[in-house]
Design a protein around this motif. Sequence first.
Motif, PDB file in Angstrom:
ATOM      1  N   LYS A 197       0.775  -1.261  -0.001  1.00  0.00           N
ATOM      2  CA  LYS A 197      -0.257   0.089  -0.001  1.00  0.00           C
ATOM      3  C   LYS A 197       0.795   1.334   0.083  1.00  0.00           C
ATOM      4  O   LYS A 197       0.459   2.273  -0.565  1.00  0.00           O
ATOM      5  N   THR A 198       2.036   1.215   0.597  1.00  0.00           N
ATOM      6  CA  THR A 198       2.710   2.562   0.881  1.00  0.00           C
ATOM      7  C   THR A 198       3.985   2.514   0.384  1.00  0.00           C
ATOM      8  O   THR A 198       4.866   3.363  -0.336  1.00  0.00           O
ATOM      9  N   ALA A 199       4.913   1.504   1.044  1.00  0.00           N
ATOM     10  CA  ALA A 199       6.244   1.429   0.994  1.00  0.00           C
ATOM     11  C   ALA A 199       6.783   1.157  -0.527  1.00  0.00           C
ATOM     12  O   ALA A 199       7.799   1.882  -0.792  1.00  0.00           O
ATOM     13  N   ASP A 200       6.217   0.263  -1.144  1.00  0.00           N
ATOM     14  CA  ASP A 200       6.555   0.168  -2.714  1.00  0.00           C
ATOM     15  C   ASP A 200       6.504   1.519  -3.436  1.00  0.00           C
ATOM     16  O   ASP A 200       7.325   1.664  -4.462  1.00  0.00           O
ATOM     17  N   PHE A 201       5.417   2.102  -3.146  1.00  0.00           N
ATOM     18  CA  PHE A 201       5.199   3.647  -3.847  1.00  0.00           C
ATOM     19  C   PHE A 201       6.298   4.309  -3.579  1.00  0.00           C
ATOM     20  O   PHE A 201       6.998   4.990  -4.574  1.00  0.00           O
ATOM     21  N   LEU A 202       6.618   4.555  -2.198  1.00  0.00           N
ATOM     22  CA  LEU A 202       7.961   5.640  -1.953  1.00  0.00           C
ATOM     23  C   LEU A 202       9.098   5.123  -2.520  1.00  0.00           C
ATOM     24  O   LEU A 202       9.895   5.909  -3.113  1.00  0.00           O
ATOM     25  N   GLU A 203       9.256   3.997  -2.548  1.00  0.00           N
ATOM     26  CA  GLU A 203      10.569   3.205  -3.070  1.00  0.00           C
ATOM     27  C   GLU A 203      10.596   3.411  -4.587  1.00  0.00           C
ATOM     28  O   GLU A 203      11.622   3.766  -5.259  1.00  0.00           O
ATOM     29  N   ILE A 204       9.424   3.132  -5.302  1.00  0.00           N
ATOM     30  CA  ILE A 204       9.478   3.574  -6.890  1.00  0.00           C
ATOM     31  C   ILE A 204       9.731   5.071  -7.205  1.00  0.00           C
ATOM     32  O   ILE A 204      10.323   5.377  -8.213  1.00  0.00           O
ATOM     33  N   CYS A 205       9.020   5.855  -6.207  1.00  0.00           N
ATOM     34  CA  CYS A 205       9.362   7.268  -6.569  1.00  0.00           C
ATOM     35  C   CYS A 205      11.029   7.754  -6.341  1.00  0.00           C
ATOM     36  O   CYS A 205      11.282   8.378  -7.207  1.00  0.00           O
ATOM     37  N   CYS A 206      11.374   7.125  -5.363  1.00  0.00           N
ATOM     38  CA  CYS A 206      12.935   7.360  -5.259  1.00  0.00           C
ATOM     39  C   CYS A 206      13.682   6.539  -6.295  1.00  0.00           C
ATOM     40  O   CYS A 206      14.910   7.312  -6.797  1.00  0.00           O
ATOM     41  N   GLU A 207      13.285   5.584  -6.503  1.00  0.00           N
ATOM     42  CA  GLU A 207      14.174   4.910  -7.668  1.00  0.00           C
ATOM     43  C   GLU A 207      14.038   5.387  -9.146  1.00  0.00           C
ATOM     44  O   GLU A 207      14.941   5.728  -9.626  1.00  0.00           O
ATOM     45  N   LEU A 208      12.852   6.083  -9.421  1.00  0.00           N
ATOM     46  CA  LEU A 208      12.363   6.566 -10.538  1.00  0.00           C
ATOM     47  C   LEU A 208      13.469   8.143 -10.751  1.00  0.00           C
ATOM     48  O   LEU A 208      13.800   8.267 -11.650  1.00  0.00           O
ATOM     49  N   GLY A 209      13.082   8.659  -9.535  1.00  0.00           N
ATOM     50  CA  GLY A 209      13.824   9.910  -9.523  1.00  0.00           C
ATOM     51  C   GLY A 209      15.572   9.976  -9.816  1.00  0.00           C
ATOM     52  O   GLY A 209      15.762  10.550 -10.424  1.00  0.00           O
ATOM     53  N   ALA A 210      15.965   8.908  -8.891  1.00  0.00           N
ATOM     54  CA  ALA A 210      17.388   8.867  -8.915  1.00  0.00           C
ATOM     55  C   ALA A 210      17.760   8.358 -10.428  1.00  0.00           C
ATOM     56  O   ALA A 210      18.856   8.863 -10.934  1.00  0.00           O
ATOM     57  N   GLY A 211      16.999   7.866 -10.947  1.00  0.00           N
ATOM     58  CA  GLY A 211      17.457   7.019 -12.186  1.00  0.00           C
ATOM     59  C   GLY A 211      17.291   8.279 -13.438  1.00  0.00           C
ATOM     60  O   GLY A 211      18.146   8.392 -13.997  1.00  0.00           O
ATOM     61  N   ILE A 212      16.218   9.212 -13.297  1.00  0.00           N
ATOM     62  CA  ILE A 212      16.098  10.030 -14.235  1.00  0.00           C
ATOM     63  C   ILE A 212      17.119  11.205 -14.034  1.00  0.00           C
ATOM     64  O   ILE A 212      17.393  11.998 -15.017  1.00  0.00           O
ATOM     65  N   GLY A 213      17.475  11.180 -12.746  1.00  0.00           N
ATOM     66  CA  GLY A 213      18.493  12.272 -12.402  1.00  0.00           C
ATOM     67  C   GLY A 213      20.008  12.066 -12.957  1.00  0.00           C
ATOM     68  O   GLY A 213      20.759  12.716 -12.963  1.00  0.00           O
ATOM     69  N   GLY A 214      20.002  10.675 -13.436  1.00  0.00           N
ATOM     70  CA  GLY A 214      21.437  10.300 -13.626  1.00  0.00           C
ATOM     71  C   GLY A 214      22.229   9.681 -12.663  1.00  0.00           C
ATOM     72  O   GLY A 214      23.568   9.518 -12.671  1.00  0.00           O
ATOM     73  N   MET A 215      21.790   9.219 -11.686  1.00  0.00           N
ATOM     74  CA  MET A 215      22.545   8.454 -10.511  1.00  0.00           C
ATOM     75  C   MET A 215      23.109   7.341 -10.891  1.00  0.00           C
ATOM     76  O   MET A 215      22.526   6.717 -11.848  1.00  0.00           O
ATOM     77  N   SER A 216      24.043   6.742 -10.448  1.00  0.00           N
ATOM     78  CA  SER A 216      24.841   5.390 -10.706  1.00  0.00           C
ATOM     79  C   SER A 216      23.509   4.380 -10.046  1.00  0.00           C
ATOM     80  O   SER A 216      22.752   4.544  -9.357  1.00  0.00           O
ATOM     81  N   ALA A 217      23.774   3.017 -10.706  1.00  0.00           N
ATOM     82  CA  ALA A 217      23.032   2.078 -10.385  1.00  0.00           C
ATOM     83  C   ALA A 217      23.068   1.698  -8.720  1.00  0.00           C
ATOM     84  O   ALA A 217      22.139   1.499  -8.269  1.00  0.00           O
ATOM     85  N   GLU A 218      24.204   1.983  -8.240  1.00  0.00           N
ATOM     86  CA  GLU A 218      24.305   1.494  -6.916  1.00  0.00           C
ATOM     87  C   GLU A 218      23.597   2.672  -5.984  1.00  0.00           C
ATOM     88  O   GLU A 218      22.806   2.315  -5.101  1.00  0.00           O
ATOM     89  N   ASP A 219      23.819   4.041  -6.421  1.00  0.00           N
ATOM     90  CA  ASP A 219      23.190   5.011  -5.601  1.00  0.00           C
ATOM     91  C   ASP A 219      21.723   4.912  -5.833  1.00  0.00           C
ATOM     92  O   ASP A 219      20.923   5.354  -5.054  1.00  0.00           O
ATOM     93  N   THR A 220      21.178   4.587  -6.875  1.00  0.00           N
ATOM     94  CA  THR A 220      19.782   4.394  -7.318  1.00  0.00           C
ATOM     95  C   THR A 220      19.246   3.346  -6.364  1.00  0.00           C
ATOM     96  O   THR A 220      17.913   3.577  -5.736  1.00  0.00           O
ATOM     97  N   ALA A 221      19.868   2.274  -6.233  1.00  0.00           N
ATOM     98  CA  ALA A 221      19.232   1.212  -5.409  1.00  0.00           C
ATOM     99  C   ALA A 221      19.197   1.629  -3.968  1.00  0.00           C
ATOM    100  O   ALA A 221      18.257   1.185  -3.057  1.00  0.00           O
TER     101      ALA A 221
END
Length: 321
Positions: free
Chosen positions: A167-191
């Motif tokens: 209901k909640t945790a996966d949502f916030l995880e995806i928000c951070c994952e997509l943000g880090a990815g589109i911002g150009g962070m490394s795979a490790e930092d995105t994870a």
Amino acid sequence: MFDVIEEDLTVLEAALEAALSSDSALVSDIGAHLVSSGGKRLRPALFLLAARAGADFDRDRAMPIAVALELIHTASLVHDDVIDEADTRRGSATTNAKWGNQVAILSGDYIFARAFKQVARVGYSSHIYMRLADLVCTLSEGEILQDHTVYQVPVSEDAYYERIRKKTADFLEICCELGAGIGGMSAEDTANFARYGHAIGMAFQITDDLLDLQQTAERIGKPAGRDLAQGYVTLPVIRALSVLDEKARAELTALITNPKMSEEEVARALALVRATDGIDYTQEQADAYLARAKSALPASLDPRIRETCLMAADFIGRREF
């Protein structure tokens, strides 16, 4: 708290209004009502924070995803309010209270479609579309699990954690994952940023469940004790059931499995839970998730972004609404 992305959030508000506008006056009125009702905007804020943490941040490219994330959240709340027969949210009338269940359900469907229309206009990678689709599927699974287990005693704490993860945790995880990815962070930092999002998501929902037992309707914007009345058995109650003596456990079990609980019976159930360490135990679990969130933050973060992420975690730990 979000000073570092203040301009981004201002742009977000205007973009949300535009996304929910329609040639239909009624649909536009519903959209305007939902946007004006406010909210913490935590999901797009986390996405924008993570995006700004990367070297390739581009507001124009990031904003449609930020809008889509908030629209998905809004649509899920509109549907939740129909399921819960809720009259208020964030201190305002719900869509179903103002326009009826049928209009509310269709409005939620419309908002989901508008969310995906936002990202369809831009040439994103298929990964982004897949993760947003995963998000809607997971949210739906969480709601199905919750609805299927109302007025039942959970088999374990793990069942509760699975529900709030979906209901909640996966949502916030995806928000951070997509943000880090589109911002150009490394795979490790995105994870690592994704792990931060997951942990604060777990803490956020645990804290939300605590507020339902601790706060007043005036403070949290919805009726206090509503989770119990709706048959949602949360962690403080699960803990109470595990530590109460046999007689009190039987009484609490009978109360929380009764679909026709009166206000007096809800008050009695609350009293039984509060007589145990259920609230303190639950707060400890939330604090543990917040500690995990802070330790997961990438070491490479800009100090301003790191400080904001830490402040967000602290806010979740002490929030009263």
